[in-house]
Design a protein around this motif. Structure first.
Motif, short mmCIF file in Angstrom:
data_model
loop_
_atom_site.label_atom_id
_atom_site.label_comp_id
_atom_site.label_asym_id
_atom_site.label_seq_id
_atom_site.Cartn_x
_atom_site.Cartn_y
_atom_site.Cartn_z
N VAL B 14 0.85 -1.20 0.00
CA VAL B 14 0.00 0.00 0.00
C VAL B 14 0.88 1.25 0.00
CG1 VAL B 14 -1.70 1.32 1.31
CG2 VAL B 14 -1.88 -1.18 1.17
N GLY B 15 0.58 2.15 -0.91
CA GLY B 15 1.33 3.41 -0.96
C GLY B 15 2.63 3.32 -1.73
N LYS B 16 2.98 2.13 -2.21
CA LYS B 16 4.23 1.97 -2.95
C LYS B 16 3.96 1.98 -4.45
CE LYS B 16 6.91 -0.44 0.54
NZ LYS B 16 7.69 -1.63 0.88
N LYS B 17 4.98 2.31 -5.20
CA LYS B 17 4.86 2.30 -6.65
C LYS B 17 5.37 0.94 -7.15
CE LYS B 17 5.74 5.41 -10.50
NZ LYS B 17 6.44 6.62 -10.95
N TYR B 18 4.50 0.20 -7.81
CA TYR B 18 4.89 -1.11 -8.32
C TYR B 18 4.07 -1.42 -9.57
CZ TYR B 18 0.65 -2.65 -5.93
OH TYR B 18 -0.67 -2.79 -5.52
N GLY B 19 4.56 -2.35 -10.37
CA GLY B 19 3.85 -2.72 -11.59
C GLY B 19 2.93 -3.90 -11.34
N LEU B 20 1.82 -3.95 -12.07
CA LEU B 20 0.84 -5.03 -11.92
C LEU B 20 0.44 -5.50 -13.31
CD1 LEU B 20 -0.78 -6.37 -9.55
CD2 LEU B 20 -2.61 -4.78 -10.09
N SER B 21 0.71 -6.78 -13.61
CA SER B 21 0.39 -7.32 -14.94
C SER B 21 -1.06 -7.79 -14.98
CB SER B 21 1.30 -8.52 -15.23
OG SER B 21 0.80 -9.63 -14.51
N PRO B 22 -1.58 -8.11 -16.16
CA PRO B 22 -2.89 -8.79 -16.22
C PRO B 22 -2.80 -10.17 -15.55
CG PRO B 22 -2.25 -7.96 -18.38
CD PRO B 22 -1.05 -7.81 -17.50
N GLU B 23 -3.96 -10.71 -15.16
CA GLU B 23 -3.98 -12.03 -14.54
C GLU B 23 -3.54 -13.10 -15.53
OE1 GLU B 23 -7.35 -13.31 -12.14
OE2 GLU B 23 -8.07 -11.26 -12.20
N ASP B 24 -2.89 -14.12 -15.01
CA ASP B 24 -2.47 -15.24 -15.85
C ASP B 24 -2.62 -16.52 -15.07
OD1 ASP B 24 -1.36 -17.05 -17.52
OD2 ASP B 24 0.65 -16.21 -17.50
N PHE B 25 -3.61 -17.31 -15.46
CA PHE B 25 -3.91 -18.56 -14.76
C PHE B 25 -2.87 -19.64 -15.06
CE2 PHE B 25 -6.07 -22.70 -15.52
CZ PHE B 25 -6.47 -23.00 -14.23
N GLY B 26 -2.11 -19.47 -16.15
CA GLY B 26 -1.34 -20.57 -16.69
C GLY B 26 -0.06 -20.95 -15.96
N CYS B 27 0.45 -20.10 -15.10
CA CYS B 27 1.72 -20.45 -14.43
C CYS B 27 1.69 -19.98 -12.98
CB CYS B 27 2.91 -19.86 -15.17
SG CYS B 27 3.15 -18.10 -14.97
N ASN B 28 2.60 -20.53 -12.19
CA ASN B 28 2.71 -20.09 -10.80
C ASN B 28 4.06 -19.40 -10.59
OD1 ASN B 28 4.34 -22.34 -10.88
ND2 ASN B 28 3.60 -23.23 -8.97
N CYS B 29 4.33 -19.10 -9.35
CA CYS B 29 5.49 -18.28 -9.03
C CYS B 29 6.80 -18.99 -9.36
CB CYS B 29 5.46 -17.89 -7.56
SG CYS B 29 5.21 -19.30 -6.45
N LEU B 30 6.87 -20.29 -9.17
CA LEU B 30 8.12 -21.01 -9.47
C LEU B 30 8.37 -21.02 -10.97
CD1 LEU B 30 10.55 -22.73 -8.78
CD2 LEU B 30 9.04 -24.73 -8.58
N ALA B 31 7.33 -21.30 -11.74
CA ALA B 31 7.47 -21.27 -13.20
C ALA B 31 7.89 -19.88 -13.67
CB ALA B 31 6.14 -21.66 -13.86
N PHE B 32 7.24 -18.87 -13.13
CA PHE B 32 7.53 -17.48 -13.49
C PHE B 32 9.00 -17.15 -13.17
CE2 PHE B 32 7.73 -12.98 -12.22
CZ PHE B 32 7.19 -12.36 -13.33
N ALA B 33 9.45 -17.58 -12.01
CA ALA B 33 10.83 -17.28 -11.60
C ALA B 33 11.84 -17.96 -12.52
CB ALA B 33 11.05 -17.71 -10.15
N LEU B 34 11.46 -19.13 -13.04
CA LEU B 34 12.37 -19.87 -13.93
C LEU B 34 12.19 -19.48 -15.40
CD1 LEU B 34 12.08 -23.38 -12.24
CD2 LEU B 34 14.11 -21.92 -12.28
N GLY B 35 11.30 -18.54 -15.65
CA GLY B 35 11.12 -18.05 -17.03
C GLY B 35 10.15 -18.85 -17.87
N ASP B 36 9.35 -19.71 -17.23
CA ASP B 36 8.36 -20.51 -17.95
C ASP B 36 6.97 -19.96 -17.63
OD1 ASP B 36 6.60 -22.34 -18.96
OD2 ASP B 36 7.36 -24.06 -17.84
N GLN B 37 6.35 -19.31 -18.58
CA GLN B 37 5.06 -18.69 -18.29
C GLN B 37 3.89 -19.50 -18.83
OE1 GLN B 37 4.76 -14.49 -18.36
NE2 GLN B 37 6.93 -14.17 -18.13
N SER B 38 4.13 -20.78 -19.13
CA SER B 38 3.02 -21.58 -19.65
C SER B 38 2.75 -22.85 -18.84
CB SER B 38 3.27 -21.94 -21.11
OG SER B 38 4.50 -22.58 -21.25
#
Lengths: 178, 151
Positions: B14-38
């Motif tokens: 709250v009160g911080k400046k940060y980016g927010l992407s559209p929702e994506d059901f297809g991947c979770n945080c581990l996949a995202f961290a490893l560069g796999d968004q599907s």
């Protein structure tokens, strides 16, 4: 097994009726009534209905009228009938589950939420509601579907979109959703 | 999910400046961290989930650290160090991983459940009971570069 099979008394290839005879008010979709690419007005009424068969008369403008005898799979029709009585509770549980677990990183934790477990507790009555929810918006309903159907059409799917498609195909083929 | 829904669950944003992407059901945080968004990386493999072959079907920090390391994130950093190359932070409760964030292009970002990913955050912003605390930061040094910069 499909929910119903069609027997066209007045067969016409451009007209493909789709409907769910287990619903009190049959929902016809204008997408399925078209001459060329031009949809036009139509009307329908249910003439007779019982547990095994439903007779439907359709008029499509002045061009076409037909009468259909539709046979119902009583087991699936019964499940769909029961599911309608649970839809309000299902929606409330679904919203609560989404709200409380939307940021959880593990499906194995999401599915332990009390609202999710209550949905599984609805048994086979939840199947049409789960499939409709999955069709309308992607979500992790796969565990609940496996639990309530004792089937796993997505067992080899390694992506969520593949699993979702597999379940929706299965649901349509089994007659749980249109 | 809306910004208010994200901040409801993560009040430190709250009160911080940060980016927010559209929702994506297809991947979770581990996949995202490893560069796999599907894919959704979680054991066991199948029924919509992906898990790399040859690793135990568990959610221990040890197992996931081994998976992260084979993707080149081999240098462990101290919490007081800022990564020079790409890095992954592991959030855990006890010995069970709960979440991941990645450092790339000079900022931390993270995929929140089945919803949005947030960028330009600090690791502390996501520390909460649901995710636990950061227990490990693993860095993939840039080619010819160093892994860390002391804060």
């Amino acid at each position: 097994m499909p929910l119903y099979s069609e027997q066209l008394h007045n067969k016409n290839e451009w007209f493909t009726p789709k409907g769910d005879v287990a619903r009190p008010s049959l929902e016809w979709n204008t997408r399925h009534i078209a001459l060329g690419n031009q949809p036009f007005d139509f009307s329908w009424r249910t003439e007779e209905s019982n547990a095994d068969e439903c007779r439907i008369v359709v008029h499509a403008g002045k061009l076409y009228s037909a009468e259909f005898a539709v046979s119902v799979d009583p087991r699936v029709a019964g499940i769909r009938e029961r599911s309608r009585r649970l839809s309000v509770e299902f929606d409330a549980l679904s919203k609560r589950w989404h709200r409380d677990t939307r940021h959880v990183s593990l499906i194995s934790e999401k599915t332990l939420h009390p609202a999710y477990l209550r949905i599984i507790g609805m048994g086979d009555s939840a199947i049409p509601l789960l499939l409709e929810a999955l069709r309308d918006k992607p979500a992790h309903w796969f565990t609940a579907l496996r639990s309530t159907t004792n089937a796993d059409p997505a067992s080899t799917s390694v992506s969520l979109s593949m699993a979702r498609e597999a379940w929706i195909r299965w649901g349509i083929a089994e007659g749980y959703i249109d | 999910m809306s910004k208010s829904e994200v901040e409801y669950d993560f009040p430190k944003l709250v009160g911080k400046k940060y980016g927010l992407s559209p929702e994506d059901f297809g991947c979770n945080c581990l996949a995202f961290a490893l560069g796999d968004q599907s894919n959704w990386w979680e054991p066991p493999k199948g029924a919509g989930q992906y898990w790399p072959p040859g690793f135990p079907n568990d959610t221990t920090v040890e197992t996931v650290e081994a998976i992260i390391r084979i993707h080149g994130f081999t240098v462990e950093l101290l919490p007081t160090e800022t990564p020079e190359g790409d890095a992954i932070a592991v959030y855990a409760t006890g010995n069970q991983w709960k979440h991941f964030a990645k450092f790339s292009h000079g900022e931390w970002s993270s995929k929140l459940g089945e919803g949005n990913d947030v960028s330009g955050i600090s690791l502390e912003d996501l520390e909460m009971p649901m995710y636990g605390k950061v227990v490990k930061i693993l860095c993939r040094p840039a080619a010819g570069g160093q892994a860390r910069i002391a804060r």
